[in-house]
Design a protein around this motif. Structure first.
Motif, mmCIF file in Angstrom:
data_model
loop_
_atom_site.group_PDB
_atom_site.id
_atom_site.type_symbol
_atom_site.label_atom_id
_atom_site.label_comp_id
_atom_site.label_asym_id
_atom_site.label_seq_id
_atom_site.Cartn_x
_atom_site.Cartn_y
_atom_site.Cartn_z
ATOM 1 N N ALA A 1 24.335 -13.381 -29.318
ATOM 2 C CA ALA A 1 24.437 -14.705 -28.678
ATOM 3 C C ALA A 1 23.764 -14.725 -27.307
ATOM 4 C CB ALA A 1 25.910 -15.102 -28.553
ATOM 5 N N PHE A 2 23.991 -13.650 -26.566
ATOM 6 C CA PHE A 2 23.411 -13.581 -25.216
ATOM 7 C C PHE A 2 21.891 -13.578 -25.263
ATOM 8 C CE2 PHE A 2 21.772 -10.978 -21.707
ATOM 9 C CZ PHE A 2 22.254 -11.696 -20.624
ATOM 10 N N TRP A 3 21.321 -12.773 -26.170
ATOM 11 C CA TRP A 3 19.858 -12.644 -26.230
ATOM 12 C C TRP A 3 19.209 -13.904 -26.808
ATOM 13 C CZ3 TRP A 3 18.814 -9.220 -23.013
ATOM 14 C CH2 TRP A 3 19.618 -8.085 -22.867
ATOM 15 N N ILE A 4 19.896 -14.591 -27.665
ATOM 16 C CA ILE A 4 19.396 -15.880 -28.177
ATOM 17 C C ILE A 4 19.299 -16.883 -27.026
ATOM 18 C CG2 ILE A 4 19.954 -17.865 -29.650
ATOM 19 C CD1 ILE A 4 21.213 -15.867 -31.631
ATOM 20 N N THR A 5 20.322 -16.877 -26.179
ATOM 21 C CA THR A 5 20.337 -17.778 -25.018
ATOM 22 C C THR A 5 19.190 -17.455 -24.065
ATOM 23 O OG1 THR A 5 22.745 -17.921 -25.182
ATOM 24 C CG2 THR A 5 21.737 -18.664 -23.123
ATOM 25 N N ILE A 6 18.969 -16.167 -23.846
ATOM 26 C CA ILE A 6 17.860 -15.741 -22.970
ATOM 27 C C ILE A 6 16.526 -16.224 -23.535
ATOM 28 C CG2 ILE A 6 16.583 -13.758 -22.078
ATOM 29 C CD1 ILE A 6 19.248 -14.259 -20.668
ATOM 30 N N SER A 7 16.354 -16.114 -24.851
ATOM 31 C CA SER A 7 15.106 -16.558 -25.485
ATOM 32 C C SER A 7 14.876 -18.051 -25.268
ATOM 33 C CB SER A 7 15.135 -16.244 -26.980
ATOM 34 O OG SER A 7 15.158 -14.856 -27.201
ATOM 35 N N ILE A 8 15.944 -18.847 -25.311
ATOM 36 C CA ILE A 8 15.829 -20.293 -25.091
ATOM 37 C C ILE A 8 15.358 -20.558 -23.664
ATOM 38 C CG2 ILE A 8 17.095 -22.469 -24.926
ATOM 39 C CD1 ILE A 8 18.949 -21.409 -27.134
ATOM 40 N N LEU A 9 15.988 -19.891 -22.703
ATOM 41 C CA LEU A 9 15.626 -20.085 -21.295
ATOM 42 C C LEU A 9 14.164 -19.725 -21.032
ATOM 43 C CD1 LEU A 9 18.829 -18.649 -19.551
ATOM 44 C CD2 LEU A 9 18.092 -21.035 -19.571
ATOM 45 N N VAL A 10 13.716 -18.653 -21.669
ATOM 46 C CA VAL A 10 12.340 -18.190 -21.438
ATOM 47 C C VAL A 10 11.334 -19.090 -22.150
ATOM 48 C CG1 VAL A 10 10.729 -16.299 -21.873
ATOM 49 C CG2 VAL A 10 13.038 -15.798 -21.072
ATOM 50 N N ALA A 11 11.583 -19.382 -23.414
ATOM 51 C CA ALA A 11 10.604 -20.098 -24.236
ATOM 52 C C ALA A 11 10.362 -21.526 -23.764
ATOM 53 C CB ALA A 11 11.060 -20.100 -25.691
ATOM 54 N N ILE B 1 16.795 -21.296 -30.758
ATOM 55 C CA ILE B 1 18.226 -21.565 -30.986
ATOM 56 C C ILE B 1 18.735 -20.805 -32.213
ATOM 57 C CG2 ILE B 1 19.881 -23.355 -31.650
ATOM 58 C CD1 ILE B 1 18.300 -25.314 -29.943
ATOM 59 N N SER B 2 17.884 -20.716 -33.231
ATOM 60 C CA SER B 2 18.317 -20.057 -34.470
ATOM 61 C C SER B 2 18.258 -18.536 -34.385
ATOM 62 C CB SER B 2 17.450 -20.533 -35.632
ATOM 63 O OG SER B 2 16.079 -20.207 -35.394
ATOM 64 N N GLY B 3 17.721 -17.994 -33.293
ATOM 65 C CA GLY B 3 17.685 -16.553 -33.107
ATOM 66 C C GLY B 3 16.474 -15.880 -33.720
ATOM 67 N N LEU B 4 15.467 -16.652 -34.158
ATOM 68 C CA LEU B 4 14.272 -16.087 -34.775
ATOM 69 C C LEU B 4 13.228 -15.638 -33.754
ATOM 70 C CD1 LEU B 4 13.796 -18.648 -37.700
ATOM 71 C CD2 LEU B 4 14.840 -16.366 -37.810
ATOM 72 N N LEU B 5 13.468 -15.953 -32.477
ATOM 73 C CA LEU B 5 12.489 -15.662 -31.419
ATOM 74 C C LEU B 5 13.086 -14.651 -30.454
ATOM 75 C CD1 LEU B 5 9.637 -16.922 -30.806
ATOM 76 C CD2 LEU B 5 10.769 -18.267 -29.043
ATOM 77 N N SER B 6 12.451 -13.517 -30.318
ATOM 78 C CA SER B 6 12.937 -12.515 -29.377
ATOM 79 C C SER B 6 12.495 -12.866 -27.965
ATOM 80 C CB SER B 6 12.402 -11.130 -29.759
ATOM 81 O OG SER B 6 10.991 -11.084 -29.602
ATOM 82 N N PRO B 7 13.128 -12.304 -26.942
ATOM 83 C CA PRO B 7 12.762 -12.646 -25.557
ATOM 84 C C PRO B 7 11.300 -12.366 -25.218
ATOM 85 C CG PRO B 7 14.910 -11.615 -25.587
ATOM 86 C CD PRO B 7 14.373 -11.516 -26.987
ATOM 87 N N TRP B 8 10.731 -11.238 -25.695
ATOM 88 C CA TRP B 8 9.346 -10.935 -25.339
ATOM 89 C C TRP B 8 8.380 -11.903 -26.018
ATOM 90 C CZ3 TRP B 8 5.363 -9.714 -28.601
ATOM 91 C CH2 TRP B 8 5.677 -9.305 -29.902
ATOM 92 N N GLN B 9 8.693 -12.349 -27.246
ATOM 93 C CA GLN B 9 7.856 -13.347 -27.919
ATOM 94 C C GLN B 9 7.913 -14.686 -27.189
ATOM 95 O OE1 GLN B 9 9.772 -13.056 -31.756
ATOM 96 N NE2 GLN B 9 8.066 -11.857 -32.622
ATOM 97 N N ALA C 1 18.236 -30.299 -19.288
ATOM 98 C CA ALA C 1 18.522 -30.292 -20.722
ATOM 99 C C ALA C 1 18.475 -28.871 -21.280
ATOM 100 C CB ALA C 1 17.518 -31.187 -21.452
ATOM 101 N N VAL C 2 17.495 -28.084 -20.829
ATOM 102 C CA VAL C 2 17.374 -26.694 -21.298
ATOM 103 C C VAL C 2 18.608 -25.889 -20.909
ATOM 104 C CG1 VAL C 2 16.142 -24.523 -20.877
ATOM 105 C CG2 VAL C 2 14.858 -26.600 -21.383
ATOM 106 N N LEU C 3 19.096 -26.070 -19.682
ATOM 107 C CA LEU C 3 20.285 -25.348 -19.233
ATOM 108 C C LEU C 3 21.508 -25.731 -20.074
ATOM 109 C CD1 LEU C 3 19.771 -25.548 -15.358
ATOM 110 C CD2 LEU C 3 19.430 -23.552 -16.828
ATOM 111 N N LEU C 4 21.623 -27.030 -20.383
ATOM 112 C CA LEU C 4 22.753 -27.490 -21.208
ATOM 113 C C LEU C 4 22.661 -26.940 -22.631
ATOM 114 C CD1 LEU C 4 23.042 -31.222 -20.054
ATOM 115 C CD2 LEU C 4 24.638 -29.358 -19.559
ATOM 116 N N VAL C 5 21.450 -27.031 -23.210
ATOM 117 C CA VAL C 5 21.255 -26.528 -24.579
ATOM 118 C C VAL C 5 21.526 -25.024 -24.633
ATOM 119 C CG1 VAL C 5 19.514 -26.088 -26.371
ATOM 120 C CG2 VAL C 5 19.629 -28.326 -25.270
ATOM 121 N N SER C 6 21.069 -24.306 -23.611
ATOM 122 C CA SER C 6 21.299 -22.852 -23.569
ATOM 123 C C SER C 6 22.788 -22.542 -23.517
ATOM 124 C CB SER C 6 20.594 -22.252 -22.353
ATOM 125 O OG SER C 6 19.217 -22.484 -22.399
#
Length: 795
Positions: free
Chosen positions: A423-433, A766-774, A403-408
């Motif tokens: 868009a790319f960094w938002i996707t990365i944040s989803i995968l990490v979080a 998903i909304s882009g409020l979370l950076s990859p390091w967070q 599901a995470v892969l699909l949502v990403s």
């Protein structure tokens, strides 16, 4: 030769004298795969019977072994191994204990050899060797050292990269020019590369194994996130255009390694509480060689060897005391610290501490079959049986990854289609979080910690799912003798037939005849009863301890009727001794003797009857004492429906039930009767916990939803039970019930936290409020919280 098959064929040809065939060959055969040849040569040694003797157990017609498996990092690894090995012909059972990094394998040796199993594991990326405590500890230390190296490198590089990023983000170095920023980015890339290639390699290897097996695990999104972020950074540095997030990569790898390292260490500590018991067994022992005591390796001791154990030394082996008296500390087995007095004929167990006198011990079993080894093996079996909630968590985590892969993917498509440059960094944040590491840890971490705590309390689980079933139980059923009572019987009263004794003086010794007639008759009956009961293992037999050495008794036949009584031929007499119902079943005339009063002085409350040649000769009242903690335990179990299910006379069962305030009392039950009663209760929708200790309890223990063998239970009862109370304390039952409830609560808390955190953080990612390091920090903290919550069970 290219493989073991060719070697076997060539051996057969030579053995049958057909080697002349090769004289006519003109060229050598093609050389096979050298790597395969070397691998098979290395693993073939484990097929040798002499080597297998130490660590392979016979499991019916099959063989069973416990393996140490290197490279297990999470629950997904265990699932992958089980699924892949399940496809191998000849393998009967594959159970992986992720927490202890061990696998239990059962196989048909006629179809596949152990070397073939090890080769298959190696093929899917896991090195495995037979479990041995020392080797397992070395393997753990090797993995721990590897973790520390990866973690140390990631930590050092993260600090350097963060320093450079900090300077850019907050203008610490002033207004930097484009060339300086490009230089900083290049240095950050240089520092990040070893973190990605070395420190993060553990995640890529795990993800690759899953993909090769055509599945996904929680390391797949982690690998995608690291690889994508790193490649994007390399392109940005090379083209001198775009954003770089090297500090996020380093922090992500560092935090994830921290959580994995803490998980690795906590799992080891939990299993260490049990495994360390083996360290209590001494390496050497003093063996009698026929002329003197010589020091030998304890593992080499065989059955019937004689060993000397001095004060202050641990028992090197299981055995029976041949001479000497001492007190022994058995707390490592039972959880009770009060020393136990041991004398000639008593059993002692490897690892227990001899405190006072020197004793000579005759070996009764090898180290491989020692009680302590058996306990540890049963615990491993328990940890490898997964409760339903654990299986559900495993399935949820796998579907969650998908599901995470699909949502990403959908999130990236949406933000890219609307022209968002991040868009790319938002996707990365989803995968990490949303990495479901915490979900994979939720159940195994709690079960491992719970079982380690129970082991310290003297409670041994044979299957982990029993903890889950205990929480749904509605009824607790107790056997009477040896469970609610001490099992130490004494003869309170007896009556006998004067006529029979006076008519049969032929087997009475002249020495006895010299005493008074009344004393002689009483001695004769007690001696005869004691002689018959001397071969019985039933607790009631312990009440008949009269000396029969002065009589000319001889036994030519002996049969135990489980839960009923004994049949034996003593001299010319056909004897039956047991319950009143058993005697009546042997001879219908026995009931008439009771009814007509033919046997004067028959005791109405007698629970043991002696019949000789279809004539009732004596009746006995044998009583037991209530276990001291039974009343307090019954008061604590008010939320359950309590019952006593016994083979004893109904009035004896009623008496005990009234004393303990237990409402339901069922006496006069044969083993079949007990089994029928349990099945009737289960058919009525009841979930039962059954406690018993005797041979006659084995069928009903096997049938109960959860079965518990208590105290000095027979081997048959222990084999049938799901839980074994190693101590004589009935209070251990309350400890077990409490721990089962706490464990289920912890598992639910862990799963709720893991799922709740992922669901909560997903909208922010998903909304882009979370950076990859967070995202990396939050994901790691989530896993650490789950592990810490589980370890609270051990307090």
């Amino acid at each position: 030769m290219c493989c073991p098959g060719c070697y076997a064929v060539a051996s057969a040809i030579v053995d049958n004298g057909l080697e002349n065939y090769y004289e006519f060959r003109t060229e050598l055969a093609a050389r096979g795969d050298a790597a395969l040849d070397a691998t098979m040569s290395k693993l073939a040694v484990y097929d040798e019977p002499e080597l297998q003797e130490e660590f392979v157990f016979e499991h019916g017609t099959d063989k069973q072994i416990q393996l140490t498996v290197e490279g297990i990092t999470c629950a997904a690894c265990g699932w992958l191994i089980e699924k892949q090995l399940a496809k191998v012909t000849g393998l009967k059972q594959v159970s992986v204990n992720v927490a202890a990094r061990r696998a239990l394998i059962t196989w048909n040796n006629d179809i596949i050899k152990l070397s073939g199993v090890l080769q298959r594991l190696s093929h899917i990326g896991y090195e495995a060797l037979p479990f041995q405590p020392d080797e397992h500890e070395a393997s753990y230390k090797k993995e721990q050292k590897s973790y520390l190296k990866k973690l140390g490198l990631a930590g050092i590089m993260t600090m350097q990269v963060m320093m450079l990023a900090f300077g850019q983000y907050f203008d610490v170095f002033g207004n930097l020019g484009a060339e300086t920023i490009a230089y900083f980015n290049a240095v950050s890339l240089l520092l990040t590369t070893p973190v990605v290639l070395y420190s993060g390699s553990i995640f890529y290897v795990s993800a690759l194994k899953a993909i090769q097996a055509r599945t996904v695990n929680m390391d797949v999104p982690v690998t995608i996130a690291i690889a994508a972020t790193y490649i994007a950074g390399v392109l940005a540095v090379n083209n001198n255009d775009g954003e770089v997030y090297f500090e996020s990569i380093c922090m992500f790898v560092f935090f994830l390694l921290v959580s994995r390292f803490l998980e690795h260490r906590s799992r080891h500590k939990a299993s260490e509480l049990s495994s360390n018991m083996l360290k209590l067994i001494p390496v050497t022992a003093l063996k009698w060689d026929g002329s003197d005591w010589t020091s030998v390796i304890a593992k080499q001791l065989q059955v019937n060897d004689l060993v000397l154990v001095k004060p202050g030394e641990s028992m090197p082996i299981d055995g029976i005391i041949e001479s000497g008296t001492s007190t022994v500390n058995e707390s490592m087995l039972t959880g009770e610290f009060e020393p136990v007095v041991k004398m000639m004929g008593d059993k002692v167990y490897a690892g227990t501490l001899n405190q006072e006198g020197s004793i000579n011990v005759k070996v009764s079993s090898t180290i491989k079959h020692a009680v302590m080894n058996q306990i540890l093996r049963l615990q491993e079996l328990a940890l490898m049986s997964k409760p339903k909630i654990a299986k559900v968590a495993d399935e949820v985590s796998r579907y969650f990854v998908i599901a995470v892969l699909l949502v990403s993917g959908l999130t990236y498509w949406y933000w890219w289609s609307v022209g968002n440059p991040d868009a790319f960094w938002i996707t990365i944040s989803i995968l990490v979080a949303t990495c479901p590491c915490a979900l994979g840890l939720a159940t195994p971490s709690a079960l491992t910690c719970a079982m380690a705590k129970l082991n310290k309390l003297g409670v041994l689980l044979k299957r982990a799912d029993a903890l889950e079933q205990i929480t749904t139980a509605t009824d607790i059923v107790f056997d009477k003798t040896g469970t609610l009572t001490k099992g130490e019987f004494s003869l309170r009263e007896f009556a006998f037939s004067d006529a029979f004794v006076k008519e049969n003086v032929s087997i009475r010794n002249d020495k006895i005849e010299k005493s008074t007639e009344d004393q002689s008759e009483q001695d004769f009956i007690l001696a005869l009863g004691s002689f018959i009961e001397s071969r019985s293992e039933h607790p009631i037999a312990g009440a008949f301890l009269h000396d029969y050495a002065n009589y000319n008794f001889s036994m030519s036949a002996f049969t135990v009727h489980v839960g009923k009584g004994i049949s034996a031929k003593v001299n010319e007499f056909n004897c039956h001794m047991g319950s009143r119902r058993f005697i009546q079943a042997q001879c219908q005339a026995a009931e008439m003797m009771y009814a007509n009063g033919t046997f004067d002085g028959a005791l109405d409350d007698a629970n043991v009857v002696l019949m000789i040649n279809e004539e009732i000769v004596a009746t006995f009242i044998v009583t037991d004492t209530v276990a001291p903690e039974a009343k307090a335990l019954v008061e604590k179990l008010g939320r359950y429906r309590l019952s006593i299910l016994s083979g004893d006379e109904q009035h004896n069962v009623n008496k005990l039930a009234n004393e303990l305030h237990i409402a339901n009392a069922f006496g006069n039950n044969t083993p079949d009767g007990k089994l029928k009663h349990i099945k009737q209760q289960q058919a009525a929708g009841k979930s039962l916990i059954m406690l018993g200790d005797g041979i006659n309890d084995a069928p009903v223990l096997a049938a109960a939803d959860v079965s518990i063998a208590v105290g000095n239970a027979s081997d048959l009862a222990k084999n049938a039970a799901d839980v074994i109370l190693l101590s004589h304390r009935l209070n251990a039952l309350d400890d077990l019930l409490t721990m089962a409830k706490k464990t289920k609560s912890k598992i639910k808390q862990n799963i709720a936290w893991a799922l709740g955190y992922n669901m909560l953080v997903l909208p922010f990612a998903i909304s882009g409020l979370l950076s990859p390091w967070q995202a990396a920090l939050g994901m790691s903290l989530s896993s650490i919280i789950v592990v810490y919550n589980s370890t609270r069970l051990m307090k």
